[in-house]
Design a protein around this motif. Structure first.
Motif, PDB file in Angstrom:
ATOM      1  N   GLN A 412      69.472  40.537  16.569  1.00 13.81           N
ATOM      2  CA  GLN A 412      68.437  39.763  17.256  1.00 13.81           C
ATOM      3  C   GLN A 412      67.619  40.622  18.211  1.00 13.81           C
ATOM      4  O   GLN A 412      66.397  40.453  18.323  1.00 13.81           O
ATOM      5  N   ALA A 413      68.290  41.550  18.917  1.00 14.05           N
ATOM      6  CA  ALA A 413      67.551  42.442  19.815  1.00 14.05           C
ATOM      7  C   ALA A 413      66.602  43.336  19.022  1.00 14.05           C
ATOM      8  O   ALA A 413      65.445  43.560  19.430  1.00 14.05           O
ATOM      9  N   ALA A 414      67.067  43.867  17.883  1.00 15.56           N
ATOM     10  CA  ALA A 414      66.190  44.701  17.053  1.00 15.56           C
ATOM     11  C   ALA A 414      65.009  43.900  16.515  1.00 15.56           C
ATOM     12  O   ALA A 414      63.875  44.403  16.453  1.00 15.56           O
ATOM     13  N   ALA A 415      65.255  42.636  16.139  1.00 14.59           N
ATOM     14  CA  ALA A 415      64.158  41.801  15.642  1.00 14.59           C
ATOM     15  C   ALA A 415      63.143  41.528  16.744  1.00 14.59           C
ATOM     16  O   ALA A 415      61.926  41.515  16.496  1.00 14.59           O
ATOM     17  N   TRP A 416      63.606  41.320  17.969  1.00 17.81           N
ATOM     18  CA  TRP A 416      62.687  41.058  19.096  1.00 17.81           C
ATOM     19  C   TRP A 416      61.819  42.286  19.350  1.00 17.81           C
ATOM     20  O   TRP A 416      60.604  42.173  19.547  1.00 17.81           O
ATOM     21  N   LEU A 417      62.414  43.477  19.326  1.00 22.86           N
ATOM     22  CA  LEU A 417      61.650  44.695  19.592  1.00 22.86           C
ATOM     23  C   LEU A 417      60.704  45.023  18.439  1.00 22.86           C
ATOM     24  O   LEU A 417      59.592  45.514  18.663  1.00 22.86           O
ATOM     25  N   ASP A 418      61.137  44.750  17.199  1.00 23.65           N
ATOM     26  CA  ASP A 418      60.265  45.020  16.054  1.00 23.65           C
ATOM     27  C   ASP A 418      59.034  44.130  16.045  1.00 23.65           C
ATOM     28  O   ASP A 418      57.995  44.506  15.488  1.00 23.65           O
ATOM     29  N   ALA A 419      59.133  42.949  16.666  1.00 23.09           N
ATOM     30  CA  ALA A 419      57.991  42.044  16.707  1.00 23.09           C
ATOM     31  C   ALA A 419      56.936  42.482  17.716  1.00 23.09           C
ATOM     32  O   ALA A 419      55.816  41.964  17.691  1.00 23.09           O
ATOM     33  N   MET A 420      57.285  43.430  18.603  1.00 21.55           N
ATOM     34  CA  MET A 420      56.353  43.901  19.628  1.00 21.55           C
ATOM     35  C   MET A 420      55.693  45.198  19.185  1.00 21.55           C
ATOM     36  O   MET A 420      56.180  45.901  18.306  1.00 21.55           O
ATOM     37  N   THR A 421      54.583  45.535  19.827  1.00 17.27           N
ATOM     38  CA  THR A 421      53.846  46.772  19.556  1.00 17.27           C
ATOM     39  C   THR A 421      53.867  47.614  20.819  1.00 17.27           C
ATOM     40  O   THR A 421      53.195  47.300  21.808  1.00 17.27           O
TER      41      THR A 421
END
Length: 496
Positions: A412-421
């Motif tokens: 979930q943490a990786a998904a949150w960071l991947d959604a950001m630029t």
């Protein structure tokens, strides 16, 4: 003057002082009222503890507490001195202790007790004897075939057959070398450039080349007045060398022009990137302050500032642990974060601010790692609570629940960071300053100088972007006349 006359000259009421108890020099200093003498300046009868131990004497507790003098040494400082008359004799050692001490000093080969501790190793006499025996054996062993004989071999260290083979190989190498150096070195040319007799005479002058210890011959012969090539081959060789030098010089100049052009384009791209970031309303700047630089450091402050300078988020965070020595850097103490919200409390607001935005960070790798750690802790706690509510504790062990929660939290943490630029500002700004570091082989990373508070560092990042965006003349080619380009150094103003 006779001895009788000298003795009569001393008054009867006075005794001559004992020379052993008179100091030979003046004290250098006093330590707790006790004189400190230089080397050989103390009274001769005084002894150190080591000297008393060599005489089988031991210093009493009273003596050790109150030494009579000190002697100043270079390696051990001020060493206390004691009176041998007040020392007590050591008790004799038990026979078992003497036996152990003798065993440690016994040679493992000759069995003799030596004055030094050996601990099972051979003594120096046995080692020297073994080395001499090995040298004698080596002198009687052929270096070629390994045959051992009674008498030592000559200086070359070979038997007759091996020596003949060595000489034959030497002669073959010399003949091949003579044939090479007396013929033109030009490709395909067979003209003679000298006599073998002269080349052999040169070898005899350098007798070290013919010694048995040197089996190799020189790769080339640089004798004065003896060219390696004939005149046509030498002219062709010089022309080829000139052509290669011209090609190398042209290639170097072409690569240098390409490098300068590439640096100019990169400099212009950095300027355009900074100007576009300042004009883009979808750009925000993020900065954090933490409890340290280690992998488990927690956030204590978080700030998000828009490209126009308006503060969108500036809050202290309760890390749930002591701030520690990091407070000396940013000034945030435990009392300041006691009533502050936790990261989980501001996560929803932070997600709304960063969603579909270009997030600029100075040294983004550190801040992203801290955000990842906080996100994993947040999602892990929530996953553990949900697992406890849904699973039966009697069927699933708590360790299994924690492992599942940790794995889910990482995803979930990786998904949150991947959604950001996220975009970094430190590398473009450091390249724009152009302070080259020979040690790192790259441009030196520039300090931010924002005061080590989250909001102040965000405004410092905007100042860096404005300094880069205002450098339009240099990026448009105004420095091409002077030969300098952006990124090669110069009077660049740093952000404050």
């Amino acid at each position: 003057m006779s001895t009788t006359t000298a003795a009569a000259a001393i008054p009867a009421g006075r005794t001559e002082p004992d020379p052993d108890r008179v100091a030979r020099g003046k004290p250098l200093a006093h330590l707790d009222g006790v004189p400190v003498y230089g080397w050989r300046g103390a009274p001769p009868y005084l002894r150190t503890k080591t000297q008393l131990a060599a005489s089988r004497l031991k210093v009493t507790a009273e003596q050790e507490a109150a030494p009579l003098a000190y002697v100043r040494t270079r390696d051990y400082g001020d060493v206390p001195l004691h009176d041998p008359a007040a020392a007590v004799k050591m008790r004799p050692l038990p026979s078992s202790t003497k036996a152990r001490m003798a065993a440690r000093r016994t040679c493992s080969q000759c069995g003799k007790v030596r004055p030094v501790v050996l601990r099972g190793r051979p003594c120096s006499v046995c080692r020297q004897r073994a080395e001499k025996a090995e040298q004698r054996l080596r002198a009687r062993t052929c270096a070629g075939c390994g045959t051992v004989r009674e008498l030592p071999y000559p200086k070359h260290g070979r038997c007759h057959g091996c020596r003949q083979e060595q000489l034959e190989a030497k002669r073959a190498r010399i003949d091949a070398w003579l044939a090479e150096v007396t013929v033109c070195a030009g490709e395909g040319c067979t003209k003679r450039r000298g006599s073998k007799k002269a080349a052999r005479a040169w070898l005899k002058q350098h007798d070290w080349l013919l010694s048995p210890a040197n089996p190799n011959l020189p790769d080339s012969w640089n004798s004065p007045g003896w060219p390696r090539r004939c005149t046509p081959c030498q002219k062709a060789h010089d022309a080829e060398q000139t052509r290669r030098q011209a090609e190398n010089q042209a290639r170097y100049e072409r690569e240098e022009r390409e490098r300068r052009e590439r640096e100019r384009r990169e400099a212009e791209e950095r300027v355009r990137w900074a100007a576009a970031a300042l004009a883009d309303p979808g750009v925000v700047v993020l900065d954090t302050e933490t409890t340290g630089l280690h992998e488990q450091a927690r956030l204590v402050e978080l700030a998000v500032v828009g490209s126009s300078g308006d503060v969108l988020l500036d809050t202290l965070l309760n890390p749930g642990e002591p701030v520690g020595d990091a407070s000396d850097i940013h000034g945030i103490t435990d009392d300041m974060v006691t009533g502050a919200p936790r990261f989980s409390d501001v996560l929803v607001h932070l997600t709304a601010l960063l969603d579909r935005k270009r997030v600029l960070i100075y040294n983004k790798w550190f801040d992203i790692a801290r955000l990842r750690h906080e996100l994993e802790l947040h999602y892990r706690d929530r996953a553990v609570r949900e697992a406890v509510e849904e699973a039966d504790p009697a069927e699933v062990a708590p360790e299994v629940l924690r492992e599942r929660a940790a794995a889910e939290a990482r995803l979930q943490a990786a998904a949150w960071l991947d959604a950001m630029t996220f975009e970094d500002v430190m590398i473009p700004y450091s390249d724009w300053v152009g302070e080259w570091s020979e040690y790192h082989g790259n441009n030196r990373w520039q300090p931010l100088n924002g005061g080590h508070r989250a909001a102040g560092d965000c405004h410092a990042v905007l100042a860096c972007l404005r300094a880069m965006a205002e450098d339009v003349p240099a990026a448009s080619g105004a420095d091409e006349v002077s030969g300098t380009t952006v990124g090669e150094g110069g009077p660049w103003s740093r952000c404050a």
